[in-house]
Design a protein around this motif. Structure first.
Motif, mmCIF file in Angstrom:
data_model
loop_
_atom_site.group_PDB
_atom_site.id
_atom_site.type_symbol
_atom_site.label_atom_id
_atom_site.label_comp_id
_atom_site.label_asym_id
_atom_site.label_seq_id
_atom_site.Cartn_x
_atom_site.Cartn_y
_atom_site.Cartn_z
ATOM 1 N N ALA A 48 0.824 -1.202 0.000
ATOM 2 C CA ALA A 48 0.000 0.000 0.000
ATOM 3 C C ALA A 48 0.863 1.259 0.000
ATOM 4 O O ALA A 48 2.075 1.191 0.153
ATOM 5 C CB ALA A 48 -0.911 -0.017 1.232
ATOM 6 N N GLY A 49 0.189 2.390 -0.152
ATOM 7 C CA GLY A 49 0.862 3.680 -0.106
ATOM 8 C C GLY A 49 0.327 4.608 -1.173
ATOM 9 O O GLY A 49 -0.457 4.223 -2.035
ATOM 10 N N ALA A 50 0.771 5.834 -1.115
ATOM 11 C CA ALA A 50 0.335 6.862 -2.059
ATOM 12 C C ALA A 50 0.983 6.631 -3.423
ATOM 13 O O ALA A 50 2.011 5.962 -3.537
ATOM 14 C CB ALA A 50 0.713 8.240 -1.534
ATOM 15 N N PRO A 51 0.388 7.206 -4.462
ATOM 16 C CA PRO A 51 1.038 7.168 -5.771
ATOM 17 C C PRO A 51 2.444 7.755 -5.678
ATOM 18 O O PRO A 51 2.665 8.754 -4.986
ATOM 19 C CB PRO A 51 0.129 8.053 -6.636
ATOM 20 N N GLY A 52 3.399 7.110 -6.341
ATOM 21 C CA GLY A 52 4.771 7.579 -6.339
ATOM 22 C C GLY A 52 5.641 6.972 -5.257
ATOM 23 O O GLY A 52 6.848 7.177 -5.240
#
Length: 163
Positions: free
Chosen positions: A7-11
Protein backbone atom coordinates in the motif's frame (compact mmCIF):
# COMPACT_ATOMS: atom_id res chain seq x y z
CA UNK A 1 1.42 -16.11 4.12
CA UNK A 2 -1.73 -16.06 2.01
CA UNK A 3 -1.93 -12.38 1.03
CA UNK A 4 0.51 -9.48 0.93
CA UNK A 5 -0.95 -6.02 0.30
CA UNK A 6 1.56 -3.37 -0.78
CA UNK A 7 0.00 0.00 0.00
CA UNK A 8 0.86 3.68 -0.11
CA UNK A 9 0.34 6.86 -2.06
CA UNK A 10 1.04 7.17 -5.77
CA UNK A 11 4.77 7.58 -6.34
CA UNK A 12 5.82 5.61 -3.25
CA UNK A 13 7.03 2.68 -5.37
CA UNK A 14 4.20 0.19 -4.83
CA UNK A 15 4.15 -1.25 -8.34
CA UNK A 16 7.92 -1.50 -8.59
CA UNK A 17 8.36 -3.32 -5.28
CA UNK A 18 5.23 -5.46 -5.82
CA UNK A 19 6.53 -6.76 -9.15
CA UNK A 20 9.93 -7.51 -7.61
CA UNK A 21 8.41 -9.18 -4.54
CA UNK A 22 6.04 -11.37 -6.55
CA UNK A 23 8.87 -12.35 -8.88
CA UNK A 24 11.18 -13.23 -5.98
CA UNK A 25 8.47 -15.30 -4.25
CA UNK A 26 7.13 -16.91 -7.44
CA UNK A 27 3.72 -15.53 -6.50
CA UNK A 28 0.76 -14.06 -8.35
CA UNK A 29 0.72 -10.27 -8.65
CA UNK A 30 -2.58 -8.38 -8.85
CA UNK A 31 -2.78 -4.67 -9.52
CA UNK A 32 -6.27 -3.45 -8.63
CA UNK A 33 -6.40 -0.82 -11.38
CA UNK A 34 -5.94 -3.56 -14.00
CA UNK A 35 -9.25 -5.08 -12.86
CA UNK A 36 -10.92 -1.73 -13.50
CA UNK A 37 -9.38 -0.97 -16.91
CA UNK A 38 -11.52 -3.32 -19.06
CA UNK A 39 -14.74 -1.46 -18.25
CA UNK A 40 -13.36 2.11 -18.13
CA UNK A 41 -12.64 4.45 -21.02
CA UNK A 42 -9.03 5.58 -21.58
CA UNK A 43 -9.43 8.70 -19.40
CA UNK A 44 -11.38 6.80 -16.72
CA UNK A 45 -14.08 9.48 -17.04
CA UNK A 46 -16.76 6.81 -16.56
CA UNK A 47 -15.33 5.70 -13.20
CA UNK A 48 -18.03 5.32 -10.59
CA UNK A 49 -18.63 3.86 -7.14
CA UNK A 50 -20.53 0.96 -8.76
CA UNK A 51 -17.70 -0.03 -11.11
CA UNK A 52 -15.18 0.33 -8.28
CA UNK A 53 -17.29 -1.98 -6.10
CA UNK A 54 -17.56 -4.51 -8.95
CA UNK A 55 -13.77 -4.55 -9.34
CA UNK A 56 -13.31 -4.88 -5.54
CA UNK A 57 -15.63 -7.90 -5.51
CA UNK A 58 -13.69 -9.38 -8.45
CA UNK A 59 -10.41 -8.90 -6.58
CA UNK A 60 -11.77 -10.74 -3.55
CA UNK A 61 -12.84 -13.68 -5.72
CA UNK A 62 -9.50 -13.80 -7.56
CA UNK A 63 -7.44 -13.74 -4.34
CA UNK A 64 -9.54 -16.49 -2.78
CA UNK A 65 -9.45 -18.55 -5.97
CA UNK A 66 -5.64 -18.41 -6.07
CA UNK A 67 -5.52 -19.54 -2.45
CA UNK A 68 -8.06 -22.30 -3.12
CA UNK A 69 -5.71 -23.66 -5.79
CA UNK A 70 -2.70 -23.66 -3.49
CA UNK A 71 -1.04 -20.35 -4.25
CA UNK A 72 0.49 -18.42 -1.37
CA UNK A 73 1.96 -14.95 -0.99
CA UNK A 74 -0.55 -13.41 -3.41
CA UNK A 75 0.69 -9.84 -3.87
CA UNK A 76 -1.95 -7.13 -4.27
CA UNK A 77 -1.34 -3.44 -4.80
CA UNK A 78 -2.98 -0.23 -5.99
CA UNK A 79 -5.81 -0.15 -3.47
CA UNK A 80 -7.35 3.12 -2.39
CA UNK A 81 -6.96 3.98 1.28
CA UNK A 82 -10.57 3.04 2.11
CA UNK A 83 -10.03 -0.43 0.60
CA UNK A 84 -6.84 -0.90 2.59
CA UNK A 85 -8.87 -0.29 5.73
CA UNK A 86 -11.30 -3.03 4.61
CA UNK A 87 -8.63 -5.71 4.21
CA UNK A 88 -8.99 -6.91 7.83
CA UNK A 89 -12.75 -7.24 7.45
CA UNK A 90 -12.72 -8.93 4.04
CA UNK A 91 -9.59 -11.07 4.35
CA UNK A 92 -9.40 -11.44 8.14
CA UNK A 93 -9.69 -15.21 7.88
CA UNK A 94 -6.47 -15.33 5.82
CA UNK A 95 -2.86 -14.97 6.91
CA UNK A 96 -2.18 -11.51 5.47
CA UNK A 97 0.10 -8.53 5.93
CA UNK A 98 -0.17 -4.94 4.75
CA UNK A 99 3.10 -3.18 3.97
CA UNK A 100 2.64 0.54 3.42
CA UNK A 101 5.34 2.54 1.67
CA UNK A 102 5.57 6.18 2.74
CA UNK A 103 7.82 9.08 1.83
CA UNK A 104 8.83 11.56 4.52
CA UNK A 105 10.38 14.03 2.07
CA UNK A 106 7.51 15.77 0.27
CA UNK A 107 9.91 17.15 -2.35
CA UNK A 108 10.98 13.62 -3.28
CA UNK A 109 7.36 12.54 -3.74
CA UNK A 110 6.69 15.64 -5.84
CA UNK A 111 9.67 14.76 -8.07
CA UNK A 112 8.54 11.15 -8.46
CA UNK A 113 4.93 11.91 -9.37
CA UNK A 114 5.84 14.99 -11.39
CA UNK A 115 8.17 12.92 -13.59
CA UNK A 116 5.41 10.52 -14.61
CA UNK A 117 4.00 10.58 -18.13
CA UNK A 118 1.08 8.26 -17.39
CA UNK A 119 -0.74 6.68 -14.49
CA UNK A 120 -1.52 8.81 -11.46
CA UNK A 121 -0.01 12.22 -12.24
CA UNK A 122 -1.82 14.53 -9.79
CA UNK A 123 1.07 15.71 -7.63
CA UNK A 124 -1.04 17.57 -5.04
CA UNK A 125 -3.38 14.61 -4.55
CA UNK A 126 -0.41 12.24 -4.15
CA UNK A 127 1.19 14.53 -1.56
CA UNK A 128 -2.09 14.80 0.41
CA UNK A 129 -2.61 11.00 0.22
CA UNK A 130 0.92 10.33 1.48
CA UNK A 131 0.53 12.83 4.35
CA UNK A 132 -2.76 11.22 5.40
CA UNK A 133 -1.24 7.73 5.34
CA UNK A 134 1.76 8.87 7.39
CA UNK A 135 -0.50 10.57 9.97
CA UNK A 136 -3.07 7.84 10.45
CA UNK A 137 -2.68 5.04 13.00
CA UNK A 138 -1.25 1.76 11.79
CA UNK A 139 -3.84 -0.69 10.45
CA UNK A 140 -4.20 -4.23 11.76
CA UNK A 141 -1.20 -6.32 10.57
CA UNK A 142 0.35 -3.29 8.87
CA UNK A 143 3.98 -2.23 8.73
CA UNK A 144 4.86 1.24 7.45
CA UNK A 145 8.21 1.64 5.71
CA UNK A 146 9.79 4.99 4.86
CA UNK A 147 11.37 4.64 1.42
CA UNK A 148 13.09 8.02 1.03
CA UNK A 149 16.38 7.67 -0.79
CA UNK A 150 16.23 3.86 -0.75
CA UNK A 151 17.14 1.73 -3.72
CA UNK A 152 14.65 -0.79 -5.09
CA UNK A 153 16.75 -3.59 -3.54
CA UNK A 154 16.70 -1.90 -0.12
CA UNK A 155 12.93 -1.41 -0.21
CA UNK A 156 12.41 -5.01 -1.35
CA UNK A 157 14.56 -6.28 1.52
CA UNK A 158 12.61 -4.16 4.05
CA UNK A 159 9.31 -5.47 2.65
CA UNK A 160 10.56 -9.08 2.81
CA UNK A 161 11.49 -8.56 6.49
CA UNK A 162 8.01 -7.14 7.16
CA UNK A 163 6.23 -10.16 5.75
Amino acid sequence: MDLIVIAGAPGAGKSTVSHALARSLGSPYLEFSVLRQPHLDPEWSNASPAEHEMAWESLQFIVRNYIKYGYRNVVVTDLREERERQVAEVFGDLDYRIVTLVIADEAELRRRVGARVDGFVNVEAAVAWNAAVRARPRLQRETKIEVDGCSEAEVLEAVRRAV
